[in-house]
Write a protein that holds these residues in place. Structure first.
Motif, PDB file in Angstrom:
ATOM      1  N   ARG A   8      32.670  28.247  17.250  1.00 23.75           N
ATOM      2  CA  ARG A   8      33.853  28.618  18.045  1.00 23.75           C
ATOM      3  C   ARG A   8      33.810  30.128  18.196  1.00 23.75           C
ATOM      4  NH1 ARG A   8      37.314  28.571  21.615  1.00 23.75           N
ATOM      5  NH2 ARG A   8      39.502  27.966  21.356  1.00 23.75           N
ATOM      6  N   GLU A  16      44.596  25.498  16.094  1.00 22.67           N
ATOM      7  CA  GLU A  16      43.408  24.641  16.134  1.00 22.67           C
ATOM      8  C   GLU A  16      43.073  24.053  14.773  1.00 22.67           C
ATOM      9  OE1 GLU A  16      40.340  26.965  17.971  1.00 22.67           O
ATOM     10  OE2 GLU A  16      41.370  27.031  19.905  1.00 22.67           O
ATOM     11  N   HIS A  86      33.091  23.542  19.831  1.00 22.37           N
ATOM     12  CA  HIS A  86      34.365  23.026  20.333  1.00 22.37           C
ATOM     13  C   HIS A  86      34.734  23.792  21.596  1.00 22.37           C
ATOM     14  CE1 HIS A  86      35.758  20.207  17.213  1.00 22.37           C
ATOM     15  NE2 HIS A  86      35.006  20.937  16.410  1.00 22.37           N
ATOM     16  N   HIS A 110      37.791  19.366  25.144  1.00 26.59           N
ATOM     17  CA  HIS A 110      39.171  19.122  24.714  1.00 26.59           C
ATOM     18  C   HIS A 110      40.190  19.043  25.839  1.00 26.59           C
ATOM     19  CE1 HIS A 110      38.669  19.371  20.326  1.00 26.59           C
ATOM     20  NE2 HIS A 110      37.731  20.268  20.570  1.00 26.59           N
TER      21      HIS A 110
END
Length: 266
Positions: A8, A16, A86, A110
């Motif tokens: 990330r 998160e 992510h 996401h």
């Protein structure tokens, strides 16, 4: 034991916790978090953490160039066997890192990363978003697999040009043991809404719904937990609609505090 590097750009954002909770559930791999910088300290001593930017200049350089150089040097002794990013934007930054190591890159999609249009990415003034607007096809071509958190997100990913054979739906689970009730009848008249205060979370829609039924609430209150760019706007709207009696903006809370609030409702 094999190692997974969870990538990330900005690690351990308060909003998160789902990334950390997922990592804590990994048993067959040693977990290491890698990225540009840490926003908060690591929430668990189980994680190794490696970042590429020691100062603002290095962070800006990595954001613009997407260079994995420092990460490669810092993880040279114990390179990962898999890289898991992510968000698609971060996946693009993790791609060169994974390719240099010759390991597969898995990316979880996401939401905004497959729903925001290219024009808005370019107008964002964010180096990371602009790079993704310009070079996203590299990720789509060379990424090993793209994990979509819902069927809707998978459909949006396919519309955005991700290959069907490289996408699958895998929902983020909930550890139900953390949210066990005491079995007693609840007397609290509290509705809890948890989320980052951005348009896609629908918080304004919920406020509008409360406004429609405010004369029928019979003591029920809406408690909104979270922070974000819409907070001042939503606070002003609650005041204009005279809903302060019915809606409370509680701001950002730690994950532990959120769980405790849910579990201790009378």
């Amino acid at each position: 034991m094999k190692r997974v590097a969870i990538y990330r750009n900005q690690l351990f954002k308060s909003s998160e916790t789902f990334i950390v909770n997922q990592a804590l559930s990994i048993k067959k791999f040693k977990v290491e978090f890698v990225g540009r910088e840490t926003i908060n300290t690591s929430p668990s001593p189980l994680f190794d953490v490696t970042t590429s930017a020691a100062d603002k200049f290095q962070g800006m350089h990595q954001a613009v160039t997407m260079s994995p150089g420092k990460l490669l040097r810092l993880t040279k002794e114990n390179p990962p066997d898999i890289v898991h990013a992510h968000f698609a934007i971060d996946g693009l930054y993790a791609l060169q890192y994974a390719k240099k190591l010759d390991v597969p890159l898995f990316t979880t999609l996401h939401g905004f990363d497959v729903t925001i249009c290219r024009k808005n990415l370019l107008l964002s003034k964010s180096p990371s978003w602009i790079n993704y607007a310009l070079f996203q096809n590299r990720l789509k071509r060379d990424g090993k697999m793209f994990i979509c958190v819902s069927d809707y997100i998978r459909c949006k990913a396919l519309e955005a040009g991700f290959k069907e054979a490289k996408t699958l739906t895998h929902r983020i689970g909930i550890d139900t043991e953390k949210y066990q009730t005491n079995g007693l009848e609840k007397t609290s008249r509290t509705i809890i809404h948890i989320g980052r205060l951005v348009e896609k979370k629908g918080t304004e829609v919920l406020i509008d719904a409360i406004n429609v039924i405010k004369h029928k609430l019979n003591g029920y209150q809406l408690h909104i937990i979270g922070d974000g760019p819409l907070r001042n706007y939503l606070a002003a709207k609650i005041k204009i609609l005279k809903l302060s009696e019915h809606i409370k903006l509680l701001g950002e809370m730690s994950h532990c505090a959120v769980i405790e609030k849910i579990k201790t409702l009378p």
